[in-house]
Design a protein around this motif. Structure first.
Motif, mmCIF file in Angstrom:
data_model
loop_
_atom_site.group_PDB
_atom_site.id
_atom_site.type_symbol
_atom_site.label_atom_id
_atom_site.label_comp_id
_atom_site.label_asym_id
_atom_site.label_seq_id
_atom_site.Cartn_x
_atom_site.Cartn_y
_atom_site.Cartn_z
ATOM 1 N N GLY A 221 -8.205 -38.892 0.048
ATOM 2 C CA GLY A 221 -8.514 -38.781 -1.376
ATOM 3 C C GLY A 221 -9.983 -38.527 -1.629
ATOM 4 N N ILE A 224 -12.344 -33.108 0.256
ATOM 5 C CA ILE A 224 -11.375 -32.105 0.705
ATOM 6 C C ILE A 224 -10.039 -32.360 0.022
ATOM 7 C CG2 ILE A 224 -9.992 -31.418 2.733
ATOM 8 C CD1 ILE A 224 -12.657 -30.175 2.978
ATOM 9 N N GLU A 245 -7.166 -45.784 -0.261
ATOM 10 C CA GLU A 245 -7.863 -46.571 -1.287
ATOM 11 C C GLU A 245 -6.978 -46.756 -2.521
ATOM 12 O OE1 GLU A 245 -9.036 -43.636 -0.083
ATOM 13 O OE2 GLU A 245 -10.763 -44.158 1.156
ATOM 14 N N GLY A 308 -12.216 -37.313 6.270
ATOM 15 C CA GLY A 308 -13.611 -37.555 6.605
ATOM 16 C C GLY A 308 -14.096 -36.694 7.755
ATOM 17 N N GLU A 363 -23.762 -35.287 3.758
ATOM 18 C CA GLU A 363 -22.839 -34.186 4.042
ATOM 19 C C GLU A 363 -22.673 -33.383 2.763
ATOM 20 O OE1 GLU A 363 -19.332 -36.178 5.405
ATOM 21 O OE2 GLU A 363 -20.226 -36.738 7.309
ATOM 22 N N HIS A 364 -23.696 -32.665 2.407
ATOM 23 C CA HIS A 364 -23.607 -31.877 1.177
ATOM 24 C C HIS A 364 -24.491 -30.648 1.283
ATOM 25 C CE1 HIS A 364 -22.139 -31.456 -2.888
ATOM 26 N NE2 HIS A 364 -23.324 -30.955 -3.177
ATOM 27 N N TYR A 394 -21.761 -32.519 -5.871
ATOM 28 C CA TYR A 394 -20.962 -31.936 -6.949
ATOM 29 C C TYR A 394 -19.598 -31.541 -6.410
ATOM 30 C CZ TYR A 394 -21.269 -27.173 -5.171
ATOM 31 O OH TYR A 394 -21.123 -26.057 -4.392
HETATM 32 P P1 NAD Z 1 -14.499 -37.724 2.522
HETATM 33 O O1 NAD Z 1 -15.349 -38.700 3.212
HETATM 34 O O2 NAD Z 1 -14.955 -37.190 1.196
HETATM 35 O O3 NAD Z 1 -13.086 -38.379 2.261
HETATM 36 C C1 NAD Z 1 -12.397 -38.998 3.297
HETATM 37 C C2 NAD Z 1 -11.155 -39.586 2.759
HETATM 38 O O4 NAD Z 1 -10.350 -39.879 3.890
HETATM 39 C C3 NAD Z 1 -11.274 -40.935 2.062
HETATM 40 O O5 NAD Z 1 -11.515 -40.853 0.705
HETATM 41 C C4 NAD Z 1 -9.915 -41.519 2.333
HETATM 42 O O6 NAD Z 1 -9.062 -41.266 1.249
HETATM 43 C C5 NAD Z 1 -9.385 -40.768 3.511
HETATM 44 N N1 NAD Z 1 -9.068 -41.597 4.670
HETATM 45 C C6 NAD Z 1 -9.899 -42.380 5.378
HETATM 46 N N2 NAD Z 1 -9.225 -42.948 6.397
HETATM 47 C C7 NAD Z 1 -7.976 -42.494 6.328
HETATM 48 C C8 NAD Z 1 -6.820 -42.709 7.097
HETATM 49 N N3 NAD Z 1 -6.802 -43.526 8.142
HETATM 50 N N4 NAD Z 1 -5.697 -42.060 6.736
HETATM 51 C C9 NAD Z 1 -5.701 -41.244 5.657
HETATM 52 N N5 NAD Z 1 -6.758 -40.998 4.919
HETATM 53 C C10 NAD Z 1 -7.878 -41.624 5.247
HETATM 54 O O7 NAD Z 1 -14.233 -36.560 3.575
HETATM 55 P P2 NAD Z 1 -13.400 -35.203 3.415
HETATM 56 O O8 NAD Z 1 -12.825 -35.091 2.060
HETATM 57 O O9 NAD Z 1 -12.503 -35.117 4.580
HETATM 58 O O10 NAD Z 1 -14.521 -34.112 3.557
HETATM 59 C C11 NAD Z 1 -15.007 -33.776 4.845
HETATM 60 C C12 NAD Z 1 -16.420 -33.276 4.748
HETATM 61 O O11 NAD Z 1 -16.532 -32.138 3.945
HETATM 62 C C13 NAD Z 1 -17.340 -34.293 4.187
HETATM 63 O O12 NAD Z 1 -18.513 -34.140 4.907
HETATM 64 C C14 NAD Z 1 -17.538 -33.852 2.772
HETATM 65 O O13 NAD Z 1 -18.759 -34.295 2.251
HETATM 66 C C15 NAD Z 1 -17.494 -32.354 2.936
HETATM 67 N N6 NAD Z 1 -17.058 -31.686 1.704
HETATM 68 C C16 NAD Z 1 -17.850 -31.786 0.619
HETATM 69 C C17 NAD Z 1 -17.463 -31.185 -0.538
HETATM 70 C C18 NAD Z 1 -18.339 -31.309 -1.729
HETATM 71 O O14 NAD Z 1 -19.442 -31.823 -1.594
HETATM 72 N N7 NAD Z 1 -17.913 -30.879 -2.908
HETATM 73 C C19 NAD Z 1 -16.276 -30.482 -0.638
HETATM 74 C C20 NAD Z 1 -15.474 -30.406 0.510
HETATM 75 C C21 NAD Z 1 -15.885 -31.024 1.679
#
Ligand code: NAD
Length: 493
Positions: A221, A224, A245, A308, A363-364, A394
């Protein structure tokens, strides 16, 4: 080959690094960029947003670095003109910091005087959780353009298959007729099952606002999860989000802010399963269902995992100082523990001055760009003042667009403003609905240290950036923040 500077990774940060080095007078023949990707640097944020649109989607070469930062579009020709060697499809399998060499999968050895590590972060994989079925086909991650193409191909293939199935069932024909489409074109597309034909059907379905009956499960959540769930929903798939969460985007949103986004997503038809882990993946070679921690099962035509990311620093373990999470520790000029070696972007663990110099990774994309600029100055011998970054994030989904400025750690109070109820969310989510506007301020020791805003005008963003950077004094009565919203920040300029 020997180069004065080698930049390893080839992501957005490398593209911005090249731009800055050229601006600072880098001579042709001095820089090589090495990447295992097939293309030169691009604006990665597009992949989870406009790349997934059913119509008018972003495609390369349209979003090569540096268009997102208002710079020139650096195509392969740009690098060639500047005398920069861009080694694509070149995986580095070993790094020897002491010898100042990188070894490619081909066996070729690159030597350098200065190295910039911009390897970014790797997605956390289901196999890392030892989830049974993690190896099945149809389970997707999203980090690079190849991943995004694979996801879109899976969507197209599922639709082509689903199209046939629904035509047999009869429900689809009614939809197509209602959408004013000819039965002939539907059948032709179903028979062809080619990606292009499937895409034509897809667009038609989305125009018709139709139900396809294909199930996408989004695990996670966070960024991505939120962005790709929106993209898959726009593609006409039935989307279910599963996250551990109690609310979406837990690392930024308060429960109150998240309630708006959750009501909005639900109004868009996206199912939200909070407090759930995706425990097991079942299917015959390809995923067909997901078992959740409460024992229930979801059907799945495809799964997208956004659980993540981890710093991609494995090549340098034991050679450079890493933090506990594997981030490469750097100083305020992005110099690592080894002479002549820099690390920038997601992989760098740098001192955040506004947090008293605590080591953080960001990570942005904004940090990818500005850390590249800072390292470029240091590489060219300019001895810049220590990096003074203000955290900024953002995201955009549907007609939503939110930003966060500053920090939230240690805040004693969060004051939200604007209309955040479920009715407002549903109204915004309706076709042609109004873009919402609301936000929140984080207060620590009587100072505003962080600000969130949905639907900001440019001047409001600038004002929130300024008040949080200055840690402006909060009004004695915080009800004023609630009443004034972004106008309070504007009044401080
Ligand atoms: P994130 O850290 O934003 O979200 C990770 C999510 O993983 C958590 O919110 C949680 O819901 C979920 N999670 C954690 N443990 C879990 C488990 N055991 N089983 C299922 N779900 C679980 O990471 P992301 O969304 O994967 O993004 C990856 C990377 O890409 C990050 O570095 C992010 O900052 C980057 N990204 C950034 C943007 C932006 O800044 N707009 C957009 C896309 C991706």
């Amino acid at each position: 080959m020997a180069y004065e500077v080698v930049a390893l990774g080839g992501g957005n940060a490398c593209g911005y690094l090249a731009k800055e080095l050229v601006a600072l007078g880098l001579q042709p023949g001095k820089l090589a960029i090495v990447t295992d990707e097939a293309v030169v640097a691009y604006e990665r944020p597009a992949l989870s947003k406009a790349y997934l649109f059913p119509e008018g989607a972003a495609r390369l070469p349209g979003f090569h670095t540096c268009v997102g930062g208002g710079g020139e579009r650096q195509t392969p020709e740009w690098y060639k003109e500047k005398g920069i060697a861009y080694l694509t499809n070149s995986r580095v399998t070993a790094a020897d910091v002491a010898a100042k060499t990188l070894t490619l999968a081909s066996g070729e050895v690159l030597s350098y005087q200065q190295l910039v590590i911009a390897t970014g972060a790797d997605p956390v994989r289901l196999a890392d959780f030892k989830a049974p079925g993690a190896e099945l086909g149809g389970i997707h991650y999203l980090r690079n353009v190849a991943d995004a193409d694979a996801l879109l191909a899976a969507v197209a293939a599922a639709k082509a298959a689903g199209n046939k199935a629904v035509v047999v069932g009869g429900g689809y024909i009614g939809l197509e007729v209602a959408a004013g489409l000819s039965l002939l074109s539907v059948n032709a597309a179903a028979a062809a099952a080619a990606a292009a034909a499937a895409a034509a059907v897809v667009q038609a379905v989305v125009v018709g606002g139709g139900y396809i009956g294909l199930e996408a499960v989004v695990v996670g959540g966070g960024y991505i999860g939120l962005e790709v769930a929106a993209g898959l929903s726009l593609q006409g798939l039935d989307v279910t989000m599963v996250f551990p969460e109690q609310h979406l985007m837990a690392r930024i949103l308060t429960p109150e802010l998240a309630a708006f986004y959750m009501a909005y997503y639900e109004a868009k038809g996206i199912k939200l399963l909070k407090g759930q882990l995706a425990k097991e993946f079942k299917g015959d070679g390809k995923v067909s269902s997901v078992v959740l921690s409460d024992g229930s099962t979801l059907p799945a035509d495809l799964v997208l995992v956004g659980a993540g990311a981890r710093p991609a620093s494995g090549l340098f373990a034991g050679q450079l100082t890493l933090d506990k999470a594997g981030g490469i520790v750097v100083d305020g000029s992005f110099k690592t523990s080894a002479e002549g070696v820099y690390a920038i972007g997601d992989v760098a663990s740098f001192p955040l001055l506004v947090a008293g110099g605590a080591l953080v990774r960001q990570e942005h994309v904004t940090h990818a760009r500005s850390s590249a600029a800072q390292a470029a100055k240091a590489l060219m011998g300019a001895n810049p003042a220590p990096y003074d970054y203000q955290p900024y994030f953002y995201s955009r989904e549907f007609n939503l667009s939110w930003q966060f400025f500053g920090q939230m750690e240690g805040a004693e109070q969060v004051v939200s403003w604007g209309v955040l109820d479920a009715a407002a969310a549903a109204a915004s989510a309706a076709p042609g609905g109004p873009s919402p506007k609301f936000g929140a301020y984080w207060i620590k020791g009587g100072k505003v240290i962080g600000a969130f805003i949905e639907g900001a005008a440019a001047e409001e963003s600038a004002a929130l950036k300024a008040v949080t950077a200055a840690a402006a004094a909060a009004p004695a009565d915080v009800a004023e923040l609630k009443a004034q919203g972004a106008a309070w920040a504007l009044s401080k300029l």
